[in-house]
Design a protein around this motif. Sequence first.
Motif, PDB file in Angstrom:
ATOM      1  N   GLU A 179       0.471  -1.390   0.097  1.00  0.00           N
ATOM      2  CA  GLU A 179       0.434   0.109  -0.112  1.00  0.00           C
ATOM      3  C   GLU A 179       0.772   0.870   0.235  1.00  0.00           C
ATOM      4  OE1 GLU A 179      -4.127  -0.074   2.812  1.00  0.00           O
ATOM      5  OE2 GLU A 179      -1.751  -1.268   3.276  1.00  0.00           O
ATOM      6  N   ILE A 180      -0.076   2.283  -0.475  1.00  0.00           N
ATOM      7  CA  ILE A 180       1.095   4.148  -0.378  1.00  0.00           C
ATOM      8  C   ILE A 180       0.315   5.031   0.445  1.00  0.00           C
ATOM      9  CG2 ILE A 180       2.471   2.900  -2.692  1.00  0.00           C
ATOM     10  CD1 ILE A 180       0.772   4.275  -4.274  1.00  0.00           C
ATOM     11  N   SER A 181       0.787   5.665   0.420  1.00  0.00           N
ATOM     12  CA  SER A 181       0.398   6.982   0.631  1.00  0.00           C
ATOM     13  C   SER A 181       0.963   7.813   0.865  1.00  0.00           C
ATOM     14  CB  SER A 181      -0.327   6.659   1.777  1.00  0.00           C
ATOM     15  OG  SER A 181      -0.818   7.991   2.829  1.00  0.00           O
ATOM     16  N   GLN A 182       0.300   9.452   0.866  1.00  0.00           N
ATOM     17  CA  GLN A 182       0.517  10.405   0.722  1.00  0.00           C
ATOM     18  C   GLN A 182       1.213  11.147   1.668  1.00  0.00           C
ATOM     19  OE1 GLN A 182      -0.020  13.134  -2.252  1.00  0.00           O
ATOM     20  NE2 GLN A 182       0.084  11.539  -4.329  1.00  0.00           N
ATOM     21  N   ASP A 183      -0.015  10.706   2.772  1.00  0.00           N
ATOM     22  CA  ASP A 183       0.322  11.742   4.670  1.00  0.00           C
ATOM     23  C   ASP A 183      -0.285  10.530   5.203  1.00  0.00           C
ATOM     24  OD1 ASP A 183      -2.632   9.964   3.960  1.00  0.00           O
ATOM     25  OD2 ASP A 183      -3.442  11.897   3.866  1.00  0.00           O
ATOM     26  N   GLY A 184       0.075   9.301   5.123  1.00  0.00           N
ATOM     27  CA  GLY A 184       0.268   7.508   6.041  1.00  0.00           C
ATOM     28  C   GLY A 184      -1.549   7.591   6.877  1.00  0.00           C
ATOM     29  N   THR A 185      -2.745   8.247   6.226  1.00  0.00           N
ATOM     30  CA  THR A 185      -3.286   8.547   6.469  1.00  0.00           C
ATOM     31  C   THR A 185      -4.233   7.388   5.633  1.00  0.00           C
ATOM     32  OG1 THR A 185      -3.250  10.432   8.279  1.00  0.00           O
ATOM     33  CG2 THR A 185      -5.685   9.418   7.493  1.00  0.00           C
ATOM     34  N   THR A 186      -4.303   8.034   3.777  1.00  0.00           N
ATOM     35  CA  THR A 186      -5.401   7.256   3.364  1.00  0.00           C
ATOM     36  C   THR A 186      -4.010   7.036   2.659  1.00  0.00           C
ATOM     37  OG1 THR A 186      -6.416   9.540   3.340  1.00  0.00           O
ATOM     38  CG2 THR A 186      -6.948   8.500   0.915  1.00  0.00           C
ATOM     39  N   TRP A 187      -5.193   5.340   2.411  1.00  0.00           N
ATOM     40  CA  TRP A 187      -4.006   4.473   1.803  1.00  0.00           C
ATOM     41  C   TRP A 187      -4.855   3.865   0.677  1.00  0.00           C
ATOM     42  CZ3 TRP A 187       0.875   3.304   3.361  1.00  0.00           C
ATOM     43  CH2 TRP A 187       1.118   3.910   5.040  1.00  0.00           C
ATOM     44  N   GLU A 188      -4.055   3.426  -0.854  1.00  0.00           N
ATOM     45  CA  GLU A 188      -4.067   2.950  -1.865  1.00  0.00           C
ATOM     46  C   GLU A 188      -3.033   1.470  -1.751  1.00  0.00           C
ATOM     47  OE1 GLU A 188      -4.049   3.074  -6.150  1.00  0.00           O
ATOM     48  OE2 GLU A 188      -2.716   5.247  -5.253  1.00  0.00           O
ATOM     49  N   LYS A 189      -3.684   0.327  -1.866  1.00  0.00           N
ATOM     50  CA  LYS A 189      -3.705  -0.483  -2.410  1.00  0.00           C
ATOM     51  C   LYS A 189      -2.670  -0.512  -3.882  1.00  0.00           C
ATOM     52  CE  LYS A 189      -4.092  -5.389  -2.947  1.00  0.00           C
ATOM     53  NZ  LYS A 189      -5.525  -7.191  -2.576  1.00  0.00           N
ATOM     54  N   VAL A 190      -1.764  -1.001  -3.746  1.00  0.00           N
ATOM     55  CA  VAL A 190      -1.273  -0.985  -5.070  1.00  0.00           C
ATOM     56  C   VAL A 190      -1.160  -2.410  -6.075  1.00  0.00           C
ATOM     57  CG1 VAL A 190       0.899  -0.547  -6.470  1.00  0.00           C
ATOM     58  CG2 VAL A 190       0.713   1.293  -4.847  1.00  0.00           C
ATOM     59  N   THR A 191      -0.186  -3.594  -5.050  1.00  0.00           N
ATOM     60  CA  THR A 191      -0.078  -4.647  -5.222  1.00  0.00           C
ATOM     61  C   THR A 191       0.276  -6.155  -4.572  1.00  0.00           C
ATOM     62  OG1 THR A 191       0.983  -6.009  -6.811  1.00  0.00           O
ATOM     63  CG2 THR A 191       2.151  -4.765  -5.875  1.00  0.00           C
ATOM     64  N   ASP A 192      -0.401  -7.120  -4.789  1.00  0.00           N
ATOM     65  CA  ASP A 192      -0.107  -8.604  -3.624  1.00  0.00           C
ATOM     66  C   ASP A 192       1.009  -8.564  -3.921  1.00  0.00           C
ATOM     67  OD1 ASP A 192      -2.048  -8.954  -1.850  1.00  0.00           O
ATOM     68  OD2 ASP A 192      -3.354  -9.042  -3.250  1.00  0.00           O
ATOM     69  N   ALA A 193       2.667  -8.692  -3.576  1.00  0.00           N
ATOM     70  CA  ALA A 193       3.893  -8.808  -3.609  1.00  0.00           C
ATOM     71  C   ALA A 193       4.418 -10.361  -3.309  1.00  0.00           C
ATOM     72  CB  ALA A 193       5.356  -7.582  -3.540  1.00  0.00           C
ATOM     73  N   GLN A 194       4.542 -10.891  -4.697  1.00  0.00           N
ATOM     74  CA  GLN A 194       4.636 -12.419  -4.325  1.00  0.00           C
ATOM     75  C   GLN A 194       6.012 -12.875  -4.642  1.00  0.00           C
ATOM     76  OE1 GLN A 194       1.124 -15.328  -5.203  1.00  0.00           O
ATOM     77  NE2 GLN A 194      -0.101 -13.710  -5.512  1.00  0.00           N
ATOM     78  N   THR A 195       7.070 -13.491  -3.064  1.00  0.00           N
ATOM     79  CA  THR A 195       8.835 -13.806  -3.382  1.00  0.00           C
ATOM     80  C   THR A 195       8.749 -15.444  -3.641  1.00  0.00           C
ATOM     81  OG1 THR A 195       8.833 -14.098  -1.265  1.00  0.00           O
ATOM     82  CG2 THR A 195       8.825 -11.806  -1.891  1.00  0.00           C
ATOM     83  N   ASN A 196       9.371 -15.128  -4.209  1.00  0.00           N
ATOM     84  CA  ASN A 196       9.229 -16.918  -4.400  1.00  0.00           C
ATOM     85  C   ASN A 196      11.050 -17.302  -4.442  1.00  0.00           C
ATOM     86  OD1 ASN A 196       8.176 -16.721  -7.651  1.00  0.00           O
ATOM     87  ND2 ASN A 196       9.529 -14.751  -7.273  1.00  0.00           N
ATOM     88  N   ALA A 197      10.556 -19.114  -3.559  1.00  0.00           N
ATOM     89  CA  ALA A 197      11.337 -19.411  -2.870  1.00  0.00           C
ATOM     90  C   ALA A 197      11.949 -19.986  -3.457  1.00  0.00           C
ATOM     91  CB  ALA A 197      10.592 -20.032  -2.033  1.00  0.00           C
ATOM     92  N   GLY A 198      13.372 -19.257  -3.698  1.00  0.00           N
ATOM     93  CA  GLY A 198      14.896 -20.270  -4.379  1.00  0.00           C
ATOM     94  C   GLY A 198      15.436 -18.807  -5.006  1.00  0.00           C
ATOM     95  N   LYS A 199      15.209 -17.600  -4.892  1.00  0.00           N
ATOM     96  CA  LYS A 199      15.525 -16.540  -5.757  1.00  0.00           C
ATOM     97  C   LYS A 199      15.608 -15.390  -4.770  1.00  0.00           C
ATOM     98  CE  LYS A 199      13.623 -13.749  -9.286  1.00  0.00           C
ATOM     99  NZ  LYS A 199      12.987 -12.958 -10.278  1.00  0.00           N
ATOM    100  N   GLN A 200      16.823 -14.552  -4.327  1.00  0.00           N
ATOM    101  CA  GLN A 200      17.404 -13.998  -3.410  1.00  0.00           C
ATOM    102  C   GLN A 200      16.296 -13.144  -3.288  1.00  0.00           C
ATOM    103  OE1 GLN A 200      20.638 -11.201  -2.653  1.00  0.00           O
ATOM    104  NE2 GLN A 200      20.944 -13.480  -0.842  1.00  0.00           N
ATOM    105  N   VAL A 201      16.024 -12.170  -4.653  1.00  0.00           N
ATOM    106  CA  VAL A 201      15.592 -10.294  -4.439  1.00  0.00           C
ATOM    107  C   VAL A 201      14.605 -11.005  -5.714  1.00  0.00           C
ATOM    108  CG1 VAL A 201      17.258  -9.701  -5.954  1.00  0.00           C
ATOM    109  CG2 VAL A 201      15.895  -8.122  -4.958  1.00  0.00           C
ATOM    110  N   ASP A 202      12.801 -10.166  -5.331  1.00  0.00           N
ATOM    111  CA  ASP A 202      12.195  -9.833  -6.262  1.00  0.00           C
ATOM    112  C   ASP A 202      11.462  -8.459  -6.161  1.00  0.00           C
ATOM    113  OD1 ASP A 202      10.800 -13.113  -6.932  1.00  0.00           O
ATOM    114  OD2 ASP A 202      11.149 -12.723  -4.986  1.00  0.00           O
ATOM    115  N   VAL A 203      11.602  -8.398  -7.490  1.00  0.00           N
ATOM    116  CA  VAL A 203      11.337  -6.362  -7.918  1.00  0.00           C
ATOM    117  C   VAL A 203       9.405  -6.185  -8.444  1.00  0.00           C
ATOM    118  CG1 VAL A 203      11.350  -4.828  -9.114  1.00  0.00           C
ATOM    119  CG2 VAL A 203      12.980  -6.131  -8.227  1.00  0.00           C
ATOM    120  N   PHE A 204       8.977  -5.290  -8.012  1.00  0.00           N
ATOM    121  CA  PHE A 204       7.197  -5.804  -8.250  1.00  0.00           C
ATOM    122  C   PHE A 204       7.308  -4.121  -8.370  1.00  0.00           C
ATOM    123  CE2 PHE A 204       8.709  -8.583  -4.551  1.00  0.00           C
ATOM    124  CZ  PHE A 204       7.498  -9.644  -5.349  1.00  0.00           C
ATOM    125  N   THR A 205       6.472  -3.816  -9.594  1.00  0.00           N
ATOM    126  CA  THR A 205       5.948  -2.450  -9.959  1.00  0.00           C
ATOM    127  C   THR A 205       5.141  -1.755  -9.605  1.00  0.00           C
ATOM    128  OG1 THR A 205       4.546  -3.365 -11.591  1.00  0.00           O
ATOM    129  CG2 THR A 205       6.571  -3.021 -12.567  1.00  0.00           C
TER     130      THR A 205
END
Length: 334
Positions: A179-205
């Motif tokens: 989730e992201i917010s400009q003021d820390g009060t109102t939040w917008e869900k952007v994505t569900d970030a699902q990491t992969n076992a066996g991969k050290q780092v995952d990148v999400f847009t």
Amino acid sequence: DKTVVLLDTRIQYGDKELTFFDSEVYEYDIALAKGESVPEVRVLSSGESSVVQGNPATVTVGGKPHTLRFAENPFDGLLGTGSEGILSTLKLTIEGVTTDAGYQTYLDVADVTSSIEWDEKYQPSGTIDGVISDDTANRWSADGMGNWICYDLGSVKNLNSIAIAGYKAEQRAYTFTVEISQDGTTWEKVTDAQTNAGKQVDVFTLGDKSARYIKLTGTRVSTGTWLGINEVRIYESAKMMEDDQSLWNLNFNKEGISGAVGSSVKLAVLGADKNGAALAVDMAEVTFSSADASVASVDAAGNVKLLKAGSTVIYAKIDVIGITKTATITVTVQ
């Protein structure tokens, strides 16, 4: 008697003495300084002496032949070798890769908060310290779904993407609601970030959205109930993300290679003397081998090709003028 022969015999070459002579060792490799001529070999025994010239030079001690071979020390006189100039350690790294892209390849984080108390051992700030390790100081962990960690960038920024390195990522997969917010009060869900076992780092847009705060809330772990994050990078542009990810291996896996099937890297062999001063080893012959060539192969020039998913070890060996040193580097193929 071996002891009598050792006490009674001295072997000299030029103005030096063969201090490690053993009457039961018949072959010796001796390093010469760069440009030094092959010296005479003198055997002193029972008050008598004999002189031999040549390379190799064979002398007789106790009725048995002993051969001395001379070769120029390839490390002698090279920049950075100092007076020691003898290879002590060998290391493998990736050639042509720099840890510096010319600018900071991630956004600064002004503050980090989380759903766990600050006095617990898993400090949220451990996820932005630039270190990946099992040390509790270098990660955030929380037991139970619904726990969250929030990053404050200090001001509103463009958010292109986020990289998440999960704790024990080689074994566990995580899902975080982002989730992201400009003021820390109102939040917008952007994505569900699902990491992969066996991969050290995952990148999400993140869709190039403007925000000051990014919150990650854990909703799933593939094993157990413990959420864990080792490192987070937040990017304001696709170029920043690409530049940072291109350096990820060297910044976080200095002793290893990690990449996708079909990719390749070239290894560089680095040497150092006993004081840690750099030694050029390009004049020495290096032998490369792979513990599992079906996962990653390596040719005589140190070119490594990643062939199939799995892990292996690449070995390098230098054997010159009586000096043998080895080095290894781990390879993980995704």
